[in-house]
Write an enzyme that holds these catalytic residues in place. Structure first.
Site, PDB file in Angstrom:
ATOM      1  N   ASP A 257       0.848  -1.200   0.000  1.00  0.00           N
ATOM      2  CA  ASP A 257       0.000   0.000   0.000  1.00  0.00           C
ATOM      3  C   ASP A 257       0.883   1.248   0.000  1.00  0.00           C
ATOM      4  O   ASP A 257       0.372   2.364   0.011  1.00  0.00           O
ATOM      5  CB  ASP A 257      -0.908   0.004   1.242  1.00  0.00           C
ATOM      6  CG  ASP A 257      -1.916   1.146   1.215  1.00  0.00           C
ATOM      7  OD1 ASP A 257      -2.543   1.359   0.157  1.00  0.00           O
ATOM      8  OD2 ASP A 257      -2.081   1.848   2.240  1.00  0.00           O
ATOM      9  N   GLU A 262       5.761   7.862  -4.656  1.00  0.00           N
ATOM     10  CA  GLU A 262       4.297   7.860  -4.785  1.00  0.00           C
ATOM     11  C   GLU A 262       3.810   9.095  -5.531  1.00  0.00           C
ATOM     12  O   GLU A 262       4.212  10.198  -5.164  1.00  0.00           O
ATOM     13  CB  GLU A 262       3.657   7.794  -3.392  1.00  0.00           C
ATOM     14  CG  GLU A 262       3.941   6.463  -2.709  1.00  0.00           C
ATOM     15  CD  GLU A 262       3.330   6.342  -1.311  1.00  0.00           C
ATOM     16  OE1 GLU A 262       2.699   7.301  -0.844  1.00  0.00           O
ATOM     17  OE2 GLU A 262       3.502   5.289  -0.722  1.00  0.00           O
ATOM     18  N   HIS A 280      -1.712   3.760  -1.416  1.00  0.00           N
ATOM     19  CA  HIS A 280      -1.607   4.353  -0.077  1.00  0.00           C
ATOM     20  C   HIS A 280      -3.003   4.705   0.447  1.00  0.00           C
ATOM     21  O   HIS A 280      -3.284   5.843   0.828  1.00  0.00           O
ATOM     22  CB  HIS A 280      -0.713   5.600  -0.085  1.00  0.00           C
ATOM     23  CG  HIS A 280      -0.066   5.837   1.248  1.00  0.00           C
ATOM     24  ND1 HIS A 280       1.263   6.103   1.397  1.00  0.00           N
ATOM     25  CD2 HIS A 280      -0.584   5.825   2.507  1.00  0.00           C
ATOM     26  CE1 HIS A 280       1.545   6.250   2.686  1.00  0.00           C
ATOM     27  NE2 HIS A 280       0.441   6.086   3.376  1.00  0.00           N
TER      28      HIS A 280
HETATM   29  P1  NAD Z   1       2.520   3.193  16.273  1.00  0.00           P
HETATM   30  O1  NAD Z   1       3.425   4.308  16.664  1.00  0.00           O
HETATM   31  O2  NAD Z   1       1.326   2.890  17.128  1.00  0.00           O
HETATM   32  O3  NAD Z   1       3.358   1.848  16.126  1.00  0.00           O
HETATM   33  C1  NAD Z   1       4.637   1.764  15.588  1.00  0.00           C
HETATM   34  C2  NAD Z   1       5.361   0.674  16.366  1.00  0.00           C
HETATM   35  O4  NAD Z   1       6.629   0.456  15.744  1.00  0.00           O
HETATM   36  C3  NAD Z   1       5.635   1.070  17.833  1.00  0.00           C
HETATM   37  O5  NAD Z   1       5.123   0.082  18.703  1.00  0.00           O
HETATM   38  C4  NAD Z   1       7.159   1.161  17.896  1.00  0.00           C
HETATM   39  O6  NAD Z   1       7.658   0.709  19.158  1.00  0.00           O
HETATM   40  C5  NAD Z   1       7.563   0.211  16.780  1.00  0.00           C
HETATM   41  N1  NAD Z   1       8.907   0.456  16.290  1.00  0.00           N
HETATM   42  C6  NAD Z   1       9.571   1.629  16.143  1.00  0.00           C
HETATM   43  N2  NAD Z   1      10.789   1.410  15.626  1.00  0.00           N
HETATM   44  C7  NAD Z   1      10.906   0.072  15.442  1.00  0.00           C
HETATM   45  C8  NAD Z   1      11.926  -0.773  14.933  1.00  0.00           C
HETATM   46  N3  NAD Z   1      13.089  -0.257  14.516  1.00  0.00           N
HETATM   47  N4  NAD Z   1      11.692  -2.099  14.865  1.00  0.00           N
HETATM   48  C9  NAD Z   1      10.512  -2.619  15.289  1.00  0.00           C
HETATM   49  N5  NAD Z   1       9.514  -1.885  15.790  1.00  0.00           N
HETATM   50  C10 NAD Z   1       9.703  -0.547  15.864  1.00  0.00           C
HETATM   51  O7  NAD Z   1       2.069   3.523  14.789  1.00  0.00           O
HETATM   52  P2  NAD Z   1       0.865   2.845  13.953  1.00  0.00           P
HETATM   53  O8  NAD Z   1      -0.341   3.703  14.062  1.00  0.00           O
HETATM   54  O9  NAD Z   1       0.776   1.408  14.264  1.00  0.00           O
HETATM   55  O10 NAD Z   1       1.442   3.059  12.477  1.00  0.00           O
HETATM   56  C11 NAD Z   1       2.585   2.368  12.018  1.00  0.00           C
HETATM   57  C12 NAD Z   1       3.031   2.962  10.706  1.00  0.00           C
HETATM   58  O11 NAD Z   1       2.048   2.699   9.718  1.00  0.00           O
HETATM   59  C13 NAD Z   1       3.126   4.501  10.719  1.00  0.00           C
HETATM   60  O12 NAD Z   1       4.410   4.926  11.147  1.00  0.00           O
HETATM   61  C14 NAD Z   1       2.882   4.886   9.297  1.00  0.00           C
HETATM   62  O13 NAD Z   1       4.102   4.948   8.602  1.00  0.00           O
HETATM   63  C15 NAD Z   1       2.077   3.716   8.739  1.00  0.00           C
HETATM   64  N6  NAD Z   1       0.701   4.093   8.395  1.00  0.00           N
HETATM   65  C16 NAD Z   1       0.278   3.872   7.132  1.00  0.00           C
HETATM   66  C17 NAD Z   1      -1.012   4.199   6.771  1.00  0.00           C
HETATM   67  C18 NAD Z   1      -1.525   3.927   5.386  1.00  0.00           C
HETATM   68  O14 NAD Z   1      -2.392   4.648   4.903  1.00  0.00           O
HETATM   69  N7  NAD Z   1      -1.075   2.911   4.716  1.00  0.00           N
HETATM   70  C19 NAD Z   1      -1.868   4.796   7.708  1.00  0.00           C
HETATM   71  C20 NAD Z   1      -1.413   4.975   9.002  1.00  0.00           C
HETATM   72  C21 NAD Z   1      -0.120   4.640   9.343  1.00  0.00           C
END
Ligand code: NAD
Length: 316
Positions: A257, A262, A280
Site C-alpha cells: 500500500d 508515490e 496508499h
Molecule cells: P505506532 O506508533 O502505534 O506503532 C509503531 C510501532 O513500531 C511502535 O510500537 C514502535 O515501538 C515500533 N517500532 C519503532 N521502531 C521500530 C523498529 N526499529 N523495529 C521494530 N519496531 C519498531 O504507529 P501505527 O499507528 O501502528 O502506524 C505504524 C506505521 O504505519 C506509521 O508509522 C505509518 O508509517 C504507517 N501508516 C500507514 C497508513 C496507510 O495509509 N497505509 C496509515 C497509518 C499509518
C-alpha cells in the site's frame, strides 16, 4: 484573518464544516495527490495553518515558508515526510492523529495478505479479459505470522490474525510485554521472524533504523514462498530486491500500500500476478477519514488559538 491550506486527498464534510467556522480563507489541494516542495511553497503564502496529507515537507519548504505559518497538522499517524528538526528550528508546531486510522490499515493489511495468498486481483483481471484462470494459492489458517512493529496497527493485525488461528510472532523493541502475554503473541527477534514466518507484515515508522530493513540480505533469510505485506511506508522494502525474489519464487506474494515513490509510475512489479497493490489507501475508510479529518482540524484550531493540544510531536 486566518488562512488555512488543506492538502489531504480525502477530507470529510464534517471536517470541512468545522474548519469553515474557524477560518477566513481555505485553500484546497488543486492536484489531488501528495504535493512536492515547489507546489507546497506556491500555495503557502499568508497561510497560518497547514493540514497536510502525504506531502513532502522538506527542510527547504520549512525554511522558505512564510513567517505566518505556525502549525503543520498532519492528517494521519506517520510524519516521516515532515522535516521535524527544521520545523522545530523555525518554531512551527507539528501535530498528528495517532490511533484513529489503525483499524482501517489493519483491515487492509489482512486484505492484502489474503489477496496475495490467493492472487485475487490477477484472477479478477483475467476473468474481465474473458479468461477462466486456475490458480493454486496458500491458506493463512494456522500459518506463522511475523508482525514487525507492534503498535496500534500491528496490534489490530494480531487480533484479526487470531481469527485465522495463526501463530503470531512480533518484533518491536518497545513492545508492551503484558500485552504480548495477555494476547498469546510471542516476542521474537527480527532474525527469528525472517526464518520462521510464512507471512510478514510491516507496521513500523520509516526512520533511519527502519529504512530498507527488508533488503536482499533480509529476504535471503526468509522462508521460501513467504508472503510480504507493507502498509507502512515505501522505503522499508527495497523494491528491486523484492522484484528479484518474486521472480525467483523466494517471495510467494507481495502486498503493497506504500511505495518508494508515490505515485510509483511504472514498475516491473506490476507485471507479476502475485503482487497486489493499493494507492496508499490504508486509512481510506469512512470511519478513519472522518476521525482523521475532525482530529486534524481540532489539532490545528487548538494550536492556533493557543489551547492545549495533546498531539504535538515537537512540543517547545
Ligand atoms: P505506532 O506508533 O502505534 O506503532 C509503531 C510501532 O513500531 C511502535 O510500537 C514502535 O515501538 C515500533 N517500532 C519503532 N521502531 C521500530 C523498529 N526499529 N523495529 C521494530 N519496531 C519498531 O504507529 P501505527 O499507528 O501502528 O502506524 C505504524 C506505521 O504505519 C506509521 O508509522 C505509518 O508509517 C504507517 N501508516 C500507514 C497508513 C496507510 O495509509 N497505509 C496509515 C497509518 C499509518
Amino acid at each position: 484573518m486566518m488562512k488555512i491550506l488543506v492538502t489531504p486527498t480525502s477530507f470529510c464534510k464534517e471536517a470541512k464544516e468545522l474548519l469553515e467556522k474557524f477560518a477566513d480563507e481555505i485553500i484546497y489541494n488543486p492536484y489531488n495527490r501528495p504535493l512536492h516542495p515547489e507546489e507546497i511553497l506556491s500555495l503557502l503564502e499568508g497561510v497560518d495553518g497547514y493540514i497536510a496529507g502525504l506531502d513532502y515537507i522538506t527542510a527547504e519548504v520549512i525554511e522558505k515558508a512564510p513567517a505566518t505559518l505556525k502549525v503543520v497538522s498532519r492528517y494521519g499517524a506517520g510524519y516521516d515526510r515532515v522535516d521535524i528538526a527544521a520545523a522545530s528550528g523555525k518554531g512551527i508546531l507539528v501535530t498528528n492523529t495517532p490511533g484513529v486510522n489503525s483499524q482501517a490499515v489493519a483491515d487492509l493489511a489482512l486484505g492484502l495478505m489474503l489477496s496475495a495468498a490467493r492472487r485475487v486481483p490477477a484472477l479478477d483481471r483475467k476473468i474481465r479479459n474473458n479468461e477462466w484462470p486456475r490458480s493454486t494459492g496458500v491458506e493463512l489458517y494456522k500459518k506463522t505470522l511475523g508482525i514487525i512493529g507492534l503498535g496500534e496497527i500491528g496490534k489490530g493485525v494480531a487480533v484479526r490474525a487470531k481469527g485465522f488461528s495463526m501463530d503470531i510472532l512480533a518484533y518491536d523493541p518497545y513492545a508492551d510485554k503484558t500485552y504480548l502475554e495477555a494476547n498469546g503473541i510471542k516476542e521474537a527477534s527480527l532474525e527469528a521472524i525472517f526464518e520462521q514466518a510464512d507471512v510478514i507484515t510491516l507496521h513500523v515508522p520509516l526512520n533511519e533504523q527502519t529504512r530498507n530493513m527488508i533488503n536482499g540480505e533480509a529476504i535471503e533469510k526468509m522462508k521460501q514462498g513467504v508472503i510480504l505485506v507493507n502498509t507502512s511506508r515505501g522505503g522499508l522494502i527495497d523494491e528491486q530486491a523484492a522484484y528479484e525474489a518474486l521472480k525467483s519464487g523466494k517471495l510467494g506474494g507481495l502486498g503493497l500500500d506504500a511505495f518508494e515513490k508515490e505515485p510509483p509510475g511504472e514498475s516491473p512489479l506490476f507485471e507479476l500476478d502475485n503482487v497486489v497493490v493499493t494507492p496508499h489507501s490504508g486509512a481510506h475508510t469512512k470511519e478513519a477519514v472522518n476521525n482523521m479529518g475532525v482530529m486534524s482540524v481540532q489539532n490545528l484550531m487548538d494550536v492556533l488559538s493557543g489551547k492545549e493540544c495533546k498531539y504535538i510531536i515537537n512540543r517547545k
